[in-house]
Design an enzyme around this catalytic site. Structure first.
Site, PDB file in Angstrom:
ATOM      1  N   THR A 193       0.875  -1.175   0.000  1.00  0.00           N
ATOM      2  CA  THR A 193       0.000   0.000   0.000  1.00  0.00           C
ATOM      3  C   THR A 193       0.913   1.225   0.000  1.00  0.00           C
ATOM      4  OG1 THR A 193      -0.003   0.226   2.395  1.00  0.00           O
ATOM      5  CG2 THR A 193      -1.674  -1.254   1.428  1.00  0.00           C
TER       6      THR A 193
ATOM      7  N   ALA B 152      -1.064  -3.891   8.466  1.00  0.00           N
ATOM      8  CA  ALA B 152      -2.210  -3.136   8.989  1.00  0.00           C
ATOM      9  C   ALA B 152      -2.264  -1.784   8.312  1.00  0.00           C
ATOM     10  CB  ALA B 152      -2.070  -2.935  10.500  1.00  0.00           C
TER      11      ALA B 152
ATOM     12  N   SER C  51      -2.218   1.804   9.651  1.00  0.00           N
ATOM     13  CA  SER C  51      -1.638   2.120  10.958  1.00  0.00           C
ATOM     14  C   SER C  51      -1.737   3.585  11.402  1.00  0.00           C
ATOM     15  CB  SER C  51      -0.162   1.701  10.952  1.00  0.00           C
ATOM     16  OG  SER C  51       0.570   2.541  10.087  1.00  0.00           O
TER      17      SER C  51
ATOM     18  N   ASP D   9      -0.624   0.040  22.030  1.00  0.00           N
ATOM     19  CA  ASP D   9      -1.110   0.529  23.332  1.00  0.00           C
ATOM     20  C   ASP D   9      -2.444   1.272  23.196  1.00  0.00           C
ATOM     21  OD1 ASP D   9      -0.080   2.817  22.058  1.00  0.00           O
ATOM     22  OD2 ASP D   9       1.338   3.325  23.653  1.00  0.00           O
ATOM     23  N   GLU D  10      -2.771   1.692  21.949  1.00  0.00           N
ATOM     24  CA  GLU D  10      -3.961   2.536  21.772  1.00  0.00           C
ATOM     25  C   GLU D  10      -5.263   1.797  22.072  1.00  0.00           C
ATOM     26  OE1 GLU D  10      -3.825   5.199  18.467  1.00  0.00           O
ATOM     27  OE2 GLU D  10      -1.649   5.129  18.361  1.00  0.00           O
TER      28      GLU D  10
ATOM     29  N   TYR E 132      -8.943   3.590  14.178  1.00  0.00           N
ATOM     30  CA  TYR E 132      -7.736   2.742  14.126  1.00  0.00           C
ATOM     31  C   TYR E 132      -7.649   1.845  15.367  1.00  0.00           C
ATOM     32  CZ  TYR E 132      -2.843   1.497  15.024  1.00  0.00           C
ATOM     33  OH  TYR E 132      -1.703   0.807  15.339  1.00  0.00           O
TER      34      TYR E 132
ATOM     35  N   LYS F  11      -7.847  -2.293  15.701  1.00  0.00           N
ATOM     36  CA  LYS F  11      -6.784  -3.123  16.300  1.00  0.00           C
ATOM     37  C   LYS F  11      -7.344  -3.911  17.490  1.00  0.00           C
ATOM     38  CE  LYS F  11      -2.948  -3.303  15.315  1.00  0.00           C
ATOM     39  NZ  LYS F  11      -2.230  -4.132  14.292  1.00  0.00           N
TER      40      LYS F  11
ATOM     41  N   ASN G 187       4.466   3.980  20.891  1.00  0.00           N
ATOM     42  CA  ASN G 187       4.858   4.657  19.640  1.00  0.00           C
ATOM     43  C   ASN G 187       6.301   4.333  19.264  1.00  0.00           C
ATOM     44  OD1 ASN G 187       2.494   6.244  20.588  1.00  0.00           O
ATOM     45  ND2 ASN G 187       3.010   7.501  18.811  1.00  0.00           N
TER      46      ASN G 187
ATOM     47  N   LYS H 294       3.741  10.209  10.054  1.00  0.00           N
ATOM     48  CA  LYS H 294       3.769  10.081  11.513  1.00  0.00           C
ATOM     49  C   LYS H 294       4.604  11.217  12.107  1.00  0.00           C
ATOM     50  CE  LYS H 294       1.501   6.174  11.361  1.00  0.00           C
ATOM     51  NZ  LYS H 294       2.052   4.858  11.145  1.00  0.00           N
ATOM     52  N   LEU H 295       4.369  11.494  13.390  1.00  0.00           N
ATOM     53  CA  LEU H 295       4.914  12.711  14.013  1.00  0.00           C
ATOM     54  C   LEU H 295       6.409  12.926  13.755  1.00  0.00           C
ATOM     55  CD1 LEU H 295       4.314  15.128  15.973  1.00  0.00           C
ATOM     56  CD2 LEU H 295       5.163  13.661  17.790  1.00  0.00           C
TER      57      LEU H 295
ATOM     58  N   TYR I 101      -0.708  19.406  17.127  1.00  0.00           N
ATOM     59  CA  TYR I 101      -2.153  19.365  17.348  1.00  0.00           C
ATOM     60  C   TYR I 101      -2.497  19.857  18.758  1.00  0.00           C
ATOM     61  CZ  TYR I 101      -2.312  15.946  13.426  1.00  0.00           C
ATOM     62  OH  TYR I 101      -2.209  15.294  12.235  1.00  0.00           O
TER      63      TYR I 101
HETATM   64  P1  NAD Z   1       3.079   0.776   8.333  1.00  0.00           P
HETATM   65  O1  NAD Z   1       1.810   1.488   7.976  1.00  0.00           O
HETATM   66  O2  NAD Z   1       4.380   1.485   8.195  1.00  0.00           O
HETATM   67  O3  NAD Z   1       3.191  -0.570   7.481  1.00  0.00           O
HETATM   68  C1  NAD Z   1       2.111  -1.426   7.262  1.00  0.00           C
HETATM   69  C2  NAD Z   1       2.524  -2.424   6.169  1.00  0.00           C
HETATM   70  O4  NAD Z   1       1.427  -3.318   5.967  1.00  0.00           O
HETATM   71  C3  NAD Z   1       2.819  -1.753   4.818  1.00  0.00           C
HETATM   72  O5  NAD Z   1       4.002  -2.270   4.277  1.00  0.00           O
HETATM   73  C4  NAD Z   1       1.609  -2.125   3.959  1.00  0.00           C
HETATM   74  O6  NAD Z   1       1.921  -2.248   2.581  1.00  0.00           O
HETATM   75  C5  NAD Z   1       1.226  -3.466   4.575  1.00  0.00           C
HETATM   76  N1  NAD Z   1      -0.178  -3.794   4.339  1.00  0.00           N
HETATM   77  C6  NAD Z   1      -1.258  -2.990   4.522  1.00  0.00           C
HETATM   78  N2  NAD Z   1      -2.387  -3.634   4.177  1.00  0.00           N
HETATM   79  C7  NAD Z   1      -2.016  -4.888   3.788  1.00  0.00           C
HETATM   80  C8  NAD Z   1      -2.729  -6.028   3.339  1.00  0.00           C
HETATM   81  N3  NAD Z   1      -4.068  -5.994   3.209  1.00  0.00           N
HETATM   82  N4  NAD Z   1      -2.046  -7.146   3.048  1.00  0.00           N
HETATM   83  C9  NAD Z   1      -0.689  -7.184   3.169  1.00  0.00           C
HETATM   84  N5  NAD Z   1       0.035  -6.118   3.572  1.00  0.00           N
HETATM   85  C10 NAD Z   1      -0.618  -4.983   3.884  1.00  0.00           C
HETATM   86  O7  NAD Z   1       2.850   0.276   9.821  1.00  0.00           O
HETATM   87  P2  NAD Z   1       3.921   0.111  11.004  1.00  0.00           P
HETATM   88  O8  NAD Z   1       4.080   1.402  11.695  1.00  0.00           O
HETATM   89  O9  NAD Z   1       5.104  -0.621  10.505  1.00  0.00           O
HETATM   90  O10 NAD Z   1       3.081  -0.838  11.983  1.00  0.00           O
HETATM   91  C11 NAD Z   1       3.209  -2.261  11.922  1.00  0.00           C
HETATM   92  C12 NAD Z   1       2.267  -2.866  12.945  1.00  0.00           C
HETATM   93  O11 NAD Z   1       2.581  -2.380  14.238  1.00  0.00           O
HETATM   94  C13 NAD Z   1       0.792  -2.513  12.712  1.00  0.00           C
HETATM   95  O12 NAD Z   1       0.015  -3.653  12.985  1.00  0.00           O
HETATM   96  C14 NAD Z   1       0.518  -1.414  13.720  1.00  0.00           C
HETATM   97  O13 NAD Z   1      -0.836  -1.404  14.097  1.00  0.00           O
HETATM   98  C15 NAD Z   1       1.436  -1.805  14.847  1.00  0.00           C
HETATM   99  N6  NAD Z   1       1.891  -0.694  15.685  1.00  0.00           N
HETATM  100  C16 NAD Z   1       2.610   0.344  15.165  1.00  0.00           C
HETATM  101  C17 NAD Z   1       3.061   1.358  15.998  1.00  0.00           C
HETATM  102  C18 NAD Z   1       3.905   2.501  15.485  1.00  0.00           C
HETATM  103  O14 NAD Z   1       4.322   3.337  16.283  1.00  0.00           O
HETATM  104  N7  NAD Z   1       4.214   2.565  14.202  1.00  0.00           N
HETATM  105  C19 NAD Z   1       2.763   1.341  17.365  1.00  0.00           C
HETATM  106  C20 NAD Z   1       1.995   0.284  17.865  1.00  0.00           C
HETATM  107  C21 NAD Z   1       1.591  -0.748  17.025  1.00  0.00           C
HETATM  108  P1  TYD Z   2       1.295   9.746  15.410  1.00  0.00           P
HETATM  109  O1  TYD Z   2       2.726   9.716  14.989  1.00  0.00           O
HETATM  110  O2  TYD Z   2       0.244   9.899  14.347  1.00  0.00           O
HETATM  111  O3  TYD Z   2       1.041   8.443  16.281  1.00  0.00           O
HETATM  112  P2  TYD Z   2      -0.240   8.040  17.208  1.00  0.00           P
HETATM  113  O4  TYD Z   2      -1.396   8.884  16.862  1.00  0.00           O
HETATM  114  O5  TYD Z   2      -0.423   6.619  16.803  1.00  0.00           O
HETATM  115  O6  TYD Z   2       0.203   8.209  18.625  1.00  0.00           O
HETATM  116  O7  TYD Z   2       1.099  10.929  16.425  1.00  0.00           O
HETATM  117  C1  TYD Z   2       1.840  10.998  17.632  1.00  0.00           C
HETATM  118  C2  TYD Z   2       1.318  12.179  18.426  1.00  0.00           C
HETATM  119  O8  TYD Z   2       1.647  13.376  17.707  1.00  0.00           O
HETATM  120  C3  TYD Z   2      -0.193  12.186  18.590  1.00  0.00           C
HETATM  121  O9  TYD Z   2      -0.506  12.667  19.896  1.00  0.00           O
HETATM  122  C4  TYD Z   2      -0.675  13.164  17.540  1.00  0.00           C
HETATM  123  C5  TYD Z   2       0.472  14.155  17.432  1.00  0.00           C
HETATM  124  N1  TYD Z   2       0.669  14.762  16.080  1.00  0.00           N
HETATM  125  C6  TYD Z   2       0.783  16.149  15.957  1.00  0.00           C
HETATM  126  O10 TYD Z   2       0.687  16.898  16.953  1.00  0.00           O
HETATM  127  N2  TYD Z   2       0.969  16.681  14.713  1.00  0.00           N
HETATM  128  C7  TYD Z   2       1.038  15.912  13.590  1.00  0.00           C
HETATM  129  O11 TYD Z   2       1.184  16.461  12.465  1.00  0.00           O
HETATM  130  C8  TYD Z   2       0.949  14.479  13.737  1.00  0.00           C
HETATM  131  C9  TYD Z   2       1.037  13.575  12.536  1.00  0.00           C
HETATM  132  C10 TYD Z   2       0.774  13.953  15.004  1.00  0.00           C
END
Ligand code: NAD
Ligand code: TYD
Length: 351
Positions: free
Chosen positions: A34, A81, A83, A133-134, A158, A162, A187, A197-198, A215
């Protein structure tokens, strides 16, 4: 071998790279690519026969069934996912489709495959589900951190998607005996994170001298976990975690968003003094609807049972991360083009 889903995304690609650096077991990587999936993240593996990449959807049950049958994995590690919370506010349907139905599809195929295994292989098999954790909702300033027994109270589409997937995973253990493990992490930050992401968003905007959109009042608190620490925790949970259990994984680094943004600005001031001060770019913008105030993780269970603790400190981890983005501008330019621009318009234009 192990079957990894979502291994071209941020955490999944870090996990695959880390796994192949630490282990001998090969990886089959199923990712739909994606907007968030990026094969550039895995370019270091080109020519490595231990890594097989398959572009496909976790909802394609025939494909998943074939991969399980042909490759006979000892484990499924499920990262795939949708995400991003802000995207789930603009368009929740994809989150239900991928996170809920997709996890269900994967569980069904994993169960059918698992039932076909010999008893000894059945006992060794693991389905590791990566969650967040969300799902636990929002904490007040003096509340104790989330533990594995904190009741679920998801607030965003979201988080709700999850939470639903976590419940399905739990039910497949309770009802069918599938050896599942769920990890809920805080995070993540580090290399290869998509700049919606932030952390990477702030680095990129600061480099372009664009506003840094914070925000609300910027006092929302998140716990920051370096992605490689997370990968190590998942590896340990896979090897030594107890089937049916969940493990919370946190970075022990609670910060307000404003502290995070100011830290990034200070690092950039030191690295790019000609462009200082970056803090003058901070702009408070309309809050995220339903914005959770505080997340905090109690990682005591994984520490006590598996001996895991985060290795990276917040200050060194953030420094490394900012430097990584500066050293990988072609990667940044590649992901920050095309569809990314229309997302920035969708999310920020009317704030
Ligand atoms: P990301 O959005 O960077 O990557 C998601 C990946 O999943 C992408 O490569 C996308 O192509 C793939 N994907 C999406 N839909 C798909 C499908 N239908 N089939 C196969 N592949 C698909 O996400 P991330 O930040 O790497 O997060 C990975 C996991 O960790 C997720 O399950 C997310 O909920 C969880 N998570 C992430 C964070 C964070 O801070 N990033 C925190 C807590 C939990
Ligand atoms: P994010 O990286 O989207 O992760 P999550 O919502 O999963 O925690 O955001 C982290 C924090 O930063 C969240 O409290 C929202 C805030 N945020 C901003 O203040 N400005 C931004 O442009 C973004 C993307 C996030």
């Amino acid at each position: 071998m192990i079957l990894v889903t979502g291994g071209a995304g941020f955490i999944g690609s870090n996990f695959v790279l880390d796994w192949l650096a630490q282990e001998r077991t090969p990886v089959v990587n199923l990712d739909y690519l994606t907007y968030a999936g990026n094969l550039d993240n895995l370019s270091a593996l080109s020519g490595d026969e231990r890594h097989t990449f398959i572009q496909g959807d976790i909802n394609d049950r025939a494909l998943v069934a074939r991969l399980l049958r042909e490759h006979q994995p000892g484990a499924v590690v499920h990262f795939a996912a949708e995400s991003h919370v802000d995207r789930s506010i603009h368009g929740p349907a994809d989150f239900v489709h991928t996170n809920v139905i997709g996890t269900f599809s994967l569980l069904e195929e994993a169960r059918i495959y698992w039932c076909s295994l010999k008893e000894s292989e059945k006992a060794r098999f693991r389905f590791l589900h990566v969650s967040t954790d969300e799902v636990y909702g929002s904490l007040g300033p003096d509340d104790p951190p989330f533990t594995e027994t904190t009741p679920y109270a998801p607030n965003s589409p979201y988080a709700a998607s999850k939470a639903a997937s976590d419940h399905l995973v739990r039910a497949y253990h309770h009802t069918y005996g599938l050896p599942v493990i769920t990890t809920n992490c805080s995070n993540n930050y580090g290399p290869y994170q998509f700049p919606e992401k932030l952390v990477p968003l702030m680095v990129l905007n600061a480099l372009q001298r664009r506003p840094l959109p914070v925000y609300g009042d910027g006092r929302n608190v998140r716990d920051w976990l370096y992605v490689t620490d997370h990968c190590e925790a998942v590896r340990l949970a896979l090897k030594r975690g107890r089937p049916g259990e969940t493990y919370n994984i946190g970075g022990n680094a609670e910060k307000t968003n404003l502290e995070v943004v100011k830290t990034i600005c200070a690092i950039l001031d030191a690295l790019r003094p000609d462009e200082a001060p970056h803090e003058e770019l901070i702009a408070f913008v309309a809050d995220r609807p339903g914005h959770d105030r505080r997340y905090a993780m109690d990682s005591g269970k994984i520490r006590n049972e598996l001996g895991w603790r985060p290795r990276e400190r917040f200050d060194t981890g953030f420094r490394k991360t900012v430097e990584w983005y500066l050293d990988h501008m072609p990667w940044v330019d590649n992901v920050a083009s095309g569809a990314y621009r229309s997302w920035i318009d969708t999310n920020y234009k009317n704030r």
